[in-house]
Scaffold this motif. Structure first.
Motif, PDB file in Angstrom:
ATOM      1  N   LEU A  55       0.846  -1.189   0.000  1.00  0.00           N
ATOM      2  CA  LEU A  55       0.000   0.000   0.000  1.00  0.00           C
ATOM      3  C   LEU A  55       0.879   1.235   0.000  1.00  0.00           C
ATOM      4  O   LEU A  55       1.911   1.263   0.680  1.00  0.00           O
ATOM      5  CB  LEU A  55      -0.901   0.064   1.240  1.00  0.00           C
ATOM      6  CG  LEU A  55      -2.148  -0.803   1.261  1.00  0.00           C
ATOM      7  CD1 LEU A  55      -1.802  -2.253   1.486  1.00  0.00           C
ATOM      8  CD2 LEU A  55      -3.101  -0.314   2.328  1.00  0.00           C
ATOM      9  N   GLY A  56       0.466   2.247  -0.753  1.00  0.00           N
ATOM     10  CA  GLY A  56       1.202   3.497  -0.779  1.00  0.00           C
ATOM     11  C   GLY A  56       0.285   4.671  -1.036  1.00  0.00           C
ATOM     12  O   GLY A  56      -0.775   4.532  -1.657  1.00  0.00           O
ATOM     13  N   SER A  57       0.701   5.839  -0.561  1.00  0.00           N
ATOM     14  CA  SER A  57      -0.040   7.075  -0.778  1.00  0.00           C
ATOM     15  C   SER A  57       0.896   8.260  -0.596  1.00  0.00           C
ATOM     16  O   SER A  57       1.751   8.242   0.291  1.00  0.00           O
ATOM     17  CB  SER A  57      -1.195   7.202   0.222  1.00  0.00           C
ATOM     18  OG  SER A  57      -1.827   8.474   0.095  1.00  0.00           O
ATOM     19  N   ASN A  87      -5.777   8.323   3.570  1.00  0.00           N
ATOM     20  CA  ASN A  87      -5.938   7.305   2.532  1.00  0.00           C
ATOM     21  C   ASN A  87      -5.376   5.947   2.942  1.00  0.00           C
ATOM     22  O   ASN A  87      -5.968   4.914   2.616  1.00  0.00           O
ATOM     23  CB  ASN A  87      -5.330   7.792   1.221  1.00  0.00           C
ATOM     24  CG  ASN A  87      -6.172   8.873   0.597  1.00  0.00           C
ATOM     25  OD1 ASN A  87      -7.378   8.718   0.454  1.00  0.00           O
ATOM     26  ND2 ASN A  87      -5.564   9.988   0.248  1.00  0.00           N
ATOM     27  N   ILE A  88      -4.266   5.934   3.657  1.00  0.00           N
ATOM     28  CA  ILE A  88      -3.734   4.651   4.150  1.00  0.00           C
ATOM     29  C   ILE A  88      -4.724   4.029   5.122  1.00  0.00           C
ATOM     30  O   ILE A  88      -5.036   2.841   5.039  1.00  0.00           O
ATOM     31  CB  ILE A  88      -2.336   4.830   4.798  1.00  0.00           C
ATOM     32  CG1 ILE A  88      -1.288   5.195   3.736  1.00  0.00           C
ATOM     33  CG2 ILE A  88      -1.933   3.591   5.584  1.00  0.00           C
ATOM     34  CD1 ILE A  88      -0.969   4.122   2.714  1.00  0.00           C
ATOM     35  N   GLN A  89      -5.261   4.834   6.035  1.00  0.00           N
ATOM     36  CA  GLN A  89      -6.226   4.303   7.003  1.00  0.00           C
ATOM     37  C   GLN A  89      -7.481   3.810   6.305  1.00  0.00           C
ATOM     38  O   GLN A  89      -8.021   2.748   6.639  1.00  0.00           O
ATOM     39  CB  GLN A  89      -6.585   5.351   8.064  1.00  0.00           C
ATOM     40  CG  GLN A  89      -7.386   4.781   9.212  1.00  0.00           C
ATOM     41  CD  GLN A  89      -6.660   3.652   9.928  1.00  0.00           C
ATOM     42  OE1 GLN A  89      -5.559   3.835  10.437  1.00  0.00           O
ATOM     43  NE2 GLN A  89      -7.248   2.464   9.963  1.00  0.00           N
ATOM     44  N   ALA A  90      -7.956   4.550   5.312  1.00  0.00           N
ATOM     45  CA  ALA A  90      -9.156   4.125   4.566  1.00  0.00           C
ATOM     46  C   ALA A  90      -8.893   2.812   3.835  1.00  0.00           C
ATOM     47  O   ALA A  90      -9.748   1.926   3.801  1.00  0.00           O
ATOM     48  CB  ALA A  90      -9.581   5.216   3.589  1.00  0.00           C
ATOM     49  N   GLY A  91      -7.700   2.675   3.262  1.00  0.00           N
ATOM     50  CA  GLY A  91      -7.348   1.435   2.580  1.00  0.00           C
ATOM     51  C   GLY A  91      -7.306   0.262   3.540  1.00  0.00           C
ATOM     52  O   GLY A  91      -7.832  -0.820   3.246  1.00  0.00           O
ATOM     53  N   LEU A  92      -6.705   0.458   4.702  1.00  0.00           N
ATOM     54  CA  LEU A  92      -6.638  -0.603   5.708  1.00  0.00           C
ATOM     55  C   LEU A  92      -8.033  -0.971   6.205  1.00  0.00           C
ATOM     56  O   LEU A  92      -8.340  -2.159   6.372  1.00  0.00           O
ATOM     57  CB  LEU A  92      -5.736  -0.185   6.871  1.00  0.00           C
ATOM     58  CG  LEU A  92      -4.247  -0.097   6.554  1.00  0.00           C
ATOM     59  CD1 LEU A  92      -3.490   0.529   7.723  1.00  0.00           C
ATOM     60  CD2 LEU A  92      -3.684  -1.465   6.217  1.00  0.00           C
ATOM     61  N   ASP A  93      -8.872   0.034   6.430  1.00  0.00           N
ATOM     62  CA  ASP A  93     -10.242  -0.233   6.878  1.00  0.00           C
ATOM     63  C   ASP A  93     -11.003  -1.060   5.842  1.00  0.00           C
ATOM     64  O   ASP A  93     -11.720  -2.010   6.192  1.00  0.00           O
ATOM     65  CB  ASP A  93     -10.979   1.076   7.155  1.00  0.00           C
ATOM     66  CG  ASP A  93     -10.454   1.808   8.384  1.00  0.00           C
ATOM     67  OD1 ASP A  93      -9.712   1.209   9.191  1.00  0.00           O
ATOM     68  OD2 ASP A  93     -10.788   3.016   8.519  1.00  0.00           O
ATOM     69  N   ALA A  94     -10.855  -0.698   4.574  1.00  0.00           N
ATOM     70  CA  ALA A  94     -11.550  -1.426   3.506  1.00  0.00           C
ATOM     71  C   ALA A  94     -11.036  -2.860   3.400  1.00  0.00           C
ATOM     72  O   ALA A  94     -11.828  -3.800   3.232  1.00  0.00           O
ATOM     73  CB  ALA A  94     -11.379  -0.692   2.173  1.00  0.00           C
ATOM     74  N   ASN A 152     -11.306   5.655  -3.119  1.00  0.00           N
ATOM     75  CA  ASN A 152     -10.476   6.604  -2.386  1.00  0.00           C
ATOM     76  C   ASN A 152      -9.814   7.612  -3.318  1.00  0.00           C
ATOM     77  O   ASN A 152      -8.725   8.130  -3.029  1.00  0.00           O
ATOM     78  CB  ASN A 152      -9.443   5.846  -1.553  1.00  0.00           C
ATOM     79  CG  ASN A 152     -10.089   5.204  -0.354  1.00  0.00           C
ATOM     80  OD1 ASN A 152     -10.355   5.869   0.644  1.00  0.00           O
ATOM     81  ND2 ASN A 152     -10.406   3.922  -0.458  1.00  0.00           N
ATOM     82  N   GLY A 153     -10.465   7.887  -4.438  1.00  0.00           N
ATOM     83  CA  GLY A 153     -10.053   8.983  -5.303  1.00  0.00           C
ATOM     84  C   GLY A 153      -8.916   8.699  -6.260  1.00  0.00           C
ATOM     85  O   GLY A 153      -8.313   9.639  -6.790  1.00  0.00           O
ATOM     86  N   ARG A 154      -8.608   7.444  -6.509  1.00  0.00           N
ATOM     87  CA  ARG A 154      -7.513   7.109  -7.420  1.00  0.00           C
ATOM     88  C   ARG A 154      -7.840   7.594  -8.827  1.00  0.00           C
ATOM     89  O   ARG A 154      -8.926   7.330  -9.346  1.00  0.00           O
ATOM     90  CB  ARG A 154      -7.280   5.592  -7.425  1.00  0.00           C
ATOM     91  CG  ARG A 154      -6.291   5.091  -8.446  1.00  0.00           C
ATOM     92  CD  ARG A 154      -4.845   5.447  -8.079  1.00  0.00           C
ATOM     93  NE  ARG A 154      -3.928   4.989  -9.102  1.00  0.00           N
ATOM     94  CZ  ARG A 154      -3.256   3.850  -9.044  1.00  0.00           C
ATOM     95  NH1 ARG A 154      -3.370   3.059  -7.999  1.00  0.00           N
ATOM     96  NH2 ARG A 154      -2.452   3.518 -10.024  1.00  0.00           N
ATOM     97  N   VAL A 155      -6.908   8.325  -9.439  1.00  0.00           N
ATOM     98  CA  VAL A 155      -7.049   8.798 -10.806  1.00  0.00           C
ATOM     99  C   VAL A 155      -6.141   7.940 -11.678  1.00  0.00           C
ATOM    100  O   VAL A 155      -4.944   7.839 -11.431  1.00  0.00           O
ATOM    101  CB  VAL A 155      -6.662  10.288 -10.920  1.00  0.00           C
ATOM    102  CG1 VAL A 155      -6.705  10.752 -12.366  1.00  0.00           C
ATOM    103  CG2 VAL A 155      -7.583  11.135 -10.047  1.00  0.00           C
ATOM    104  N   ARG A 187      -0.394   9.698  -5.908  1.00  0.00           N
ATOM    105  CA  ARG A 187      -1.447   8.702  -5.698  1.00  0.00           C
ATOM    106  C   ARG A 187      -2.179   8.987  -4.390  1.00  0.00           C
ATOM    107  O   ARG A 187      -1.555   9.205  -3.363  1.00  0.00           O
ATOM    108  CB  ARG A 187      -0.852   7.298  -5.559  1.00  0.00           C
ATOM    109  CG  ARG A 187      -0.077   6.793  -6.730  1.00  0.00           C
ATOM    110  CD  ARG A 187      -1.014   6.079  -7.690  1.00  0.00           C
ATOM    111  NE  ARG A 187      -0.295   5.329  -8.687  1.00  0.00           N
ATOM    112  CZ  ARG A 187       0.027   5.791  -9.876  1.00  0.00           C
ATOM    113  NH1 ARG A 187      -0.268   7.024 -10.203  1.00  0.00           N
ATOM    114  NH2 ARG A 187       0.647   5.025 -10.745  1.00  0.00           N
ATOM    115  N   THR A 188      -3.524   8.913  -4.461  1.00  0.00           N
ATOM    116  CA  THR A 188      -4.281   8.943  -3.217  1.00  0.00           C
ATOM    117  C   THR A 188      -4.089   7.610  -2.506  1.00  0.00           C
ATOM    118  O   THR A 188      -3.826   7.563  -1.312  1.00  0.00           O
ATOM    119  CB  THR A 188      -5.785   9.164  -3.474  1.00  0.00           C
ATOM    120  OG1 THR A 188      -6.249   8.174  -4.393  1.00  0.00           O
ATOM    121  CG2 THR A 188      -6.062  10.550  -4.003  1.00  0.00           C
ATOM    122  N   LEU A 189      -4.220   6.516  -3.278  1.00  0.00           N
ATOM    123  CA  LEU A 189      -4.045   5.186  -2.711  1.00  0.00           C
ATOM    124  C   LEU A 189      -3.659   4.231  -3.825  1.00  0.00           C
ATOM    125  O   LEU A 189      -4.287   4.201  -4.875  1.00  0.00           O
ATOM    126  CB  LEU A 189      -5.344   4.707  -2.038  1.00  0.00           C
ATOM    127  CG  LEU A 189      -5.277   3.366  -1.312  1.00  0.00           C
ATOM    128  CD1 LEU A 189      -4.278   3.408  -0.153  1.00  0.00           C
ATOM    129  CD2 LEU A 189      -6.651   2.964  -0.803  1.00  0.00           C
TER     130      LEU A 189
END
Length: 160
Positions: free
Chosen positions: A8-10, A17-24, A77-80, A89-91
């Motif tokens: 994971l990276g942001s 964004n890291i916390q949101a990724g971990l939560d998901a 999480n807003g990845r473009v 990168r957002t996530l």
């Protein structure tokens, strides 16, 4: 169940964004083994520093299903995806390994070559799985880290 390692990276709104990724990931897969978080300079472009970590989880999803699930989390999480490959990168969530699989499936090449190229992947991987073997190289992540040129990329552990 297959053991999977994810990177994971942001570098945009990193903590959020890291916390949101971990939560998901926890919501989808349950128990996670989470490495320390490291901050590093951007690789491949000039930009804000990244937060990076590695997560281990078990899944019954195929590589294709897993990849789609991860893309959905990134998008939520807003990845473009329209910009250049090396850009802020957002996530970013990458499958690093999928059990002992070696090869290409669903356009995902495994194990990911970033494991041995980037300190921000190899160090957190060796933190949580020092004795696990790289599926292709058959060397432990601790051994790969001990032989890594630590002057090639600067990174430092952070606390959130």
């Amino acid at each position: 169940m297959t053991q999977v390692f994810l990177g994971l990276g942001s570098n945009l709104e990193r903590e959020k964004n890291i916390q949101a990724g971990l939560d998901a990931l926890k919501s989808l897969f349950g128990e996670l083994i989470i490495s320390p978080i490291y901050e590093s300079e951007s690789v491949g472009f000039k930009g804000r520093h990244f937060y990076n970590l590695v997560v281990s989880l078990n899944t019954e999803l195929s590589i294709a299903q897993l990849s789609e699930s991860l893309k959905k989390i990134e998008d939520e999480n807003g990845r473009v995806r329209s910009g250049p490959k090396y850009s802020p990168r957002t996530l970013d969530i990458d499958v690093l390994t999928y059990g002992d699989f070696v090869g290409i499936e669903a356009n995902v090449e495994l194990p990911r070559d970033e494991i041995t190229k980037n300190a921000f992947v190899l160090l957190p991987l060796s933190d949580i799985a020092p004795n696990e073997l790289h599926p292709a190289l058959k060397k432990s992540y601790a051994e790969l880290w001990s032989n890594y040129d630590k002057n090639s990329q600067a990174l430092w552990k952070i606390m959130l």
